[in-house]
Design a protein around this motif. Sequence first.
Motif, PDB file in Angstrom:
ATOM      1  N   ILE A  77       0.859  -1.258   0.548  1.00 16.12           N
ATOM      2  CA  ILE A  77      -0.136  -0.406   0.200  1.00 16.12           C
ATOM      3  C   ILE A  77       1.007   1.082  -0.133  1.00 16.12           C
ATOM      4  N   GLY A  78       2.290   0.716   0.358  1.00 17.43           N
ATOM      5  CA  GLY A  78       2.950   2.373   0.668  1.00 17.43           C
ATOM      6  C   GLY A  78       3.342   2.696  -0.950  1.00 17.43           C
ATOM      7  N   ALA A  79       4.073   0.978  -1.082  1.00 10.87           N
ATOM      8  CA  ALA A  79       4.279   1.235  -3.067  1.00 10.87           C
ATOM      9  C   ALA A  79       2.880   2.218  -4.107  1.00 10.87           C
ATOM     10  N   LEU A  80       2.177   1.880  -3.668  1.00  8.25           N
ATOM     11  CA  LEU A  80       0.903   2.268  -4.001  1.00  8.25           C
ATOM     12  C   LEU A  80       0.639   3.787  -3.972  1.00  8.25           C
ATOM     13  N   ALA A  81       0.816   4.385  -2.709  1.00 11.98           N
ATOM     14  CA  ALA A  81       0.470   6.018  -2.735  1.00 11.98           C
ATOM     15  C   ALA A  81       2.178   6.602  -3.338  1.00 11.98           C
ATOM     16  N   GLU A  82       3.074   5.783  -3.324  1.00 14.42           N
ATOM     17  CA  GLU A  82       4.314   6.815  -3.784  1.00 14.42           C
ATOM     18  C   GLU A  82       4.219   6.657  -5.166  1.00 14.42           C
ATOM     19  N   ALA A  83       3.238   6.107  -6.460  1.00 13.04           N
ATOM     20  CA  ALA A  83       3.091   5.869  -6.949  1.00 13.04           C
ATOM     21  C   ALA A  83       1.690   7.130  -7.450  1.00 13.04           C
ATOM     22  N   VAL A  84       0.755   6.767  -6.896  1.00  9.99           N
ATOM     23  CA  VAL A  84       0.089   8.062  -6.837  1.00  9.99           C
ATOM     24  C   VAL A  84       0.570   9.658  -6.949  1.00  9.99           C
ATOM     25  N   ARG A  85       1.703   9.594  -5.656  1.00 11.60           N
ATOM     26  CA  ARG A  85       2.192  10.972  -5.113  1.00 11.60           C
ATOM     27  C   ARG A  85       2.995  11.837  -6.896  1.00 11.60           C
ATOM     28  N   ASN A  86       3.649   9.992  -7.202  1.00 11.39           N
ATOM     29  CA  ASN A  86       4.630  11.018  -8.130  1.00 11.39           C
ATOM     30  C   ASN A  86       3.883  11.276  -9.136  1.00 11.39           C
ATOM     31  N   ARG A  87       2.827  10.821  -9.891  1.00 12.07           N
ATOM     32  CA  ARG A  87       1.854  10.948 -11.093  1.00 12.07           C
ATOM     33  C   ARG A  87       1.413  11.999 -10.778  1.00 12.07           C
ATOM     34  N   PHE A  88       0.496  12.159  -9.270  1.00 14.59           N
ATOM     35  CA  PHE A  88      -0.781  13.348  -9.337  1.00 14.59           C
ATOM     36  C   PHE A  88       0.065  13.717  -8.044  1.00 14.59           C
ATOM     37  N   GLY A  89       0.881  14.429  -7.849  1.00 14.40           N
ATOM     38  CA  GLY A  89       0.790  14.262  -5.658  1.00 14.40           C
ATOM     39  C   GLY A  89       0.004  16.355  -6.252  1.00 14.40           C
ATOM     40  N   ASN A  90      -0.342  16.730  -6.909  1.00  9.76           N
ATOM     41  CA  ASN A  90      -0.907  18.132  -6.911  1.00  9.76           C
ATOM     42  C   ASN A  90      -2.133  18.449  -6.873  1.00  9.76           C
ATOM     43  N   TRP A  91      -2.918  16.780  -6.816  1.00  2.10           N
ATOM     44  CA  TRP A  91      -4.213  17.027  -7.430  1.00  2.10           C
ATOM     45  C   TRP A  91      -4.892  16.876  -6.292  1.00  2.10           C
ATOM     46  N   LYS A  92      -6.039  16.913  -5.979  1.00  3.50           N
ATOM     47  CA  LYS A  92      -6.752  17.341  -5.233  1.00  3.50           C
ATOM     48  C   LYS A  92      -8.124  15.335  -5.274  1.00  3.50           C
ATOM     49  N   ARG A  93      -8.215  15.178  -6.477  1.00  2.60           N
ATOM     50  CA  ARG A  93      -9.023  13.952  -7.142  1.00  2.60           C
ATOM     51  C   ARG A  93      -8.302  13.076  -8.002  1.00  2.60           C
ATOM     52  N   PRO A  94      -6.889  12.321  -7.476  1.00  2.00           N
ATOM     53  CA  PRO A  94      -6.477  11.759  -8.999  1.00  2.00           C
ATOM     54  C   PRO A  94      -6.980  10.483  -9.395  1.00  2.00           C
ATOM     55  N   PRO A  95      -6.593  10.252 -10.232  1.00  2.00           N
ATOM     56  CA  PRO A  95      -7.900   9.769 -11.922  1.00  2.00           C
ATOM     57  C   PRO A  95      -7.104   8.098 -10.714  1.00  2.00           C
TER      58      PRO A  95
END
Length: 564
Positions: free
Chosen positions: A328-346
């Motif tokens: 789950i930590g790797a998933l969170a890092e992947a979201v941050r890497n691509r969508f770090g400043n998005w309010k609603r990441p796709p």
Amino acid sequence: MAKKKGKSGQAARARQQQDAQARRRVPGAATGQRQGATAHDQGGTRAAAAQATPSSAGQASAQNHYLDVSVIRIQDWLARTPDLRFRRGASVLLTEATARDEVEKALPPGTRWNEEAGDVDGVVSLVVDGGEQAALDAAREVTRKIQDLMPHCQVQAVHGRGSAYAAAYEAMEKARRDGRLLADEPPAPPEVILAKPCDQCRSAAAVHPEIVIVRDKDPRERDPDLCEECYQRHLSAKGTKGDHRPPLPERRMKAALEDIGVHVEGFSDDFADMAAAGRKRGDDSLSQLALIFADGNRVGAFLHEALADRSGTIDKSDIVRVIRDATIGALAEAVRNRFGNWKRPPVLANIAGGDDLLISVPAADAWLFTRTLLDQFGRRVNGASGQWPGIGNRPTLSAGLVFHHLKHPFSDTVRLAEDELGKAKRWVRGTEAVVSFLDLTADGGAVDREPVLLSYLTDHAGELACVEQCPQSRRQALLTLLRQEAYDDVIRRIGDFADNQPLWDVIVGLKKQGKATPDEARQALRDDLGKPGELRRLLDIARHYTERPRRESPRDPADRGETP
């Protein structure tokens, strides 16, 4: 969660057939060939839970009877309905139906929750006082409750004995592999529908007419008629934007993001919005998504080596935490890497539990999202277990990646992603992180292509970023020729246009001083017989490769044919 009182005729008929099948079974006897593992149970998560409590050398008279009741083929069951809203509802329904607080409401006497096993989605783990017959009775009762809510899922139960769950688990897993199941309850059988089929799954009779899904809809659209299970999915999904909690995988993802300082309002829950979020330029097509199916490699070997340590330096309960937190930590890092400043990441987490992930993202983000996912999983496992002595096999993560149109049947996409995951894991036998991918739009179907190692994506990041700069139409024309092995045409056409400069640089080599010329690119293709194959590999990946993260923008109503 709101529940409908009583049973429909559909559920009652399914229950009668399942009870008849259960009465014909002999406890402990083989019940047929084992079905495929669920996405929640592919990488050894339950094995980790079993080993979390060390076994003791208790006497035989002190042995416990353990019972695991598992929903299997979860990914196929989730994909039973085409509507994303109903799949999200199914995820909520599965979590609630197998949650401890729900299960303990109706446990038979002498049956209690297995504190040693931990919580795994879709699995009910119990301790039963008495013998195998008592375990069978408990399995039937738990299965009955699960299939009352979810009649079209398959449930299996396995029984074992030991002084602790860790001592019994290995024999239970062997019994599962050999098909020696205590119970194997199939989904509700297909029905001969004499009236009207469910408007969602189309495979069961509609028993709930005209269910209001969206209140502010086109008045020309009629409300759907639903079968019992799709109705329960609707009830669970009804509040995903309001009164009910989101599915558990989404809650896990959001909590992991909070832990690394990323605060989001929510996530995309509509495929059209997710595809639109993949826009790189104003005239981009808004139709392509990617499904990532990831699973841990050699988790079992890691567990055995960790548990073989007798120095007392390894806390057995940490093994579960390391695998779970790394995933789950790797998933969170992947979201941050691509969508770090998005309010609603796709990002849509269909499954996120243990070492298993089934994630949907815009096609433009899939490659770097997957690269981060695999890299961070390995780093986190190594970091958390780095001080443990005598361990040579630390887990890595493999992934199956399928690029698809947003309206491609999700059940078929899941099946293809599972096939690609299997191909990736077989390619290196779990020794390295690897991705196997399929592009339904470009490939059309199965294609003979080698999986891609994580190390390849890392080592060739510069070349991929360079190839991305070349116009998509030019890349596609060359890729078509390469697939046809028309290498003479490739050599001739590689220098036809000035904007092929990024390709010339890649073919000749990025370390060359100054820009490459068309003649140098042609000569390199002639001199190195492996160069055309390498170019094809880069072009295959670069079709959906986007190096630079994008900014979040409001959804344009015109993108979906709506009036602004």
